[in-house]
Scaffold this motif. Structure first.
Motif, PDB file in Angstrom:
ATOM      1  N   LEU A  77       9.606  -2.833   9.777  1.00  0.00           N
ATOM      2  CA  LEU A  77       8.789  -3.986   9.396  1.00  0.00           C
ATOM      3  C   LEU A  77       9.555  -5.295   9.584  1.00  0.00           C
ATOM      4  O   LEU A  77       8.982  -6.296  10.022  1.00  0.00           O
ATOM      5  CB  LEU A  77       8.319  -3.850   7.949  1.00  0.00           C
TER       6      LEU A  77
ATOM      7  N   ARG B 192       7.443  -0.610  -2.342  1.00  0.00           N
ATOM      8  CA  ARG B 192       6.111  -0.918  -2.897  1.00  0.00           C
ATOM      9  C   ARG B 192       5.977  -2.415  -3.163  1.00  0.00           C
ATOM     10  O   ARG B 192       4.984  -3.044  -2.775  1.00  0.00           O
ATOM     11  CB  ARG B 192       5.882  -0.137  -4.184  1.00  0.00           C
TER      12      ARG B 192
ATOM     13  N   LEU C 286       5.772  -4.361   0.138  1.00  0.00           N
ATOM     14  CA  LEU C 286       4.452  -4.257   0.767  1.00  0.00           C
ATOM     15  C   LEU C 286       3.406  -5.090   0.025  1.00  0.00           C
ATOM     16  O   LEU C 286       2.585  -5.765   0.644  1.00  0.00           O
ATOM     17  CB  LEU C 286       4.012  -2.797   0.860  1.00  0.00           C
TER      18      LEU C 286
END
Length: 79
Positions: A10, A58, A61
């Motif tokens: 990412l 988490r 994101l």
């Protein structure tokens, strides 16, 4: 694929620097340091490697959603 691999991919795909990732994590009130991020992005055989936990991924994101889309609007209050 590990959480570390997902974070690395990412970071490269979105062309993010460590400062950008720290700011994205701050959007969801999750504080981290450059040193912690550096440990996550190291090779897994490096002595200072740190596995990326589910909580960091988490929150990253969730912060990324806010960063790219904007904050979720408050629902209108009924009178």
């Amino acid at each position: 694929m590990s959480n570390n691999d997902i974070m690395k991919k990412l970071r490269v795909a979105l062309q993010l620097r460590d400062d950008d990732i720290i700011e994205i994590l701050k959007l969801v009130n999750f504080n981290t340091t450059k040193a912690e991020l550096g440990a996550i992005f190291r090779a897994d055989d490096h002595p200072n490697f740190k596995p990326c936990g589910d909580q960091i991924l988490r929150n990253f994101l969730n912060g990324l959603v806010i960063h790219l889309r904007g904050a979720k609007p408050e629902p209108a209050k009924k009178v």
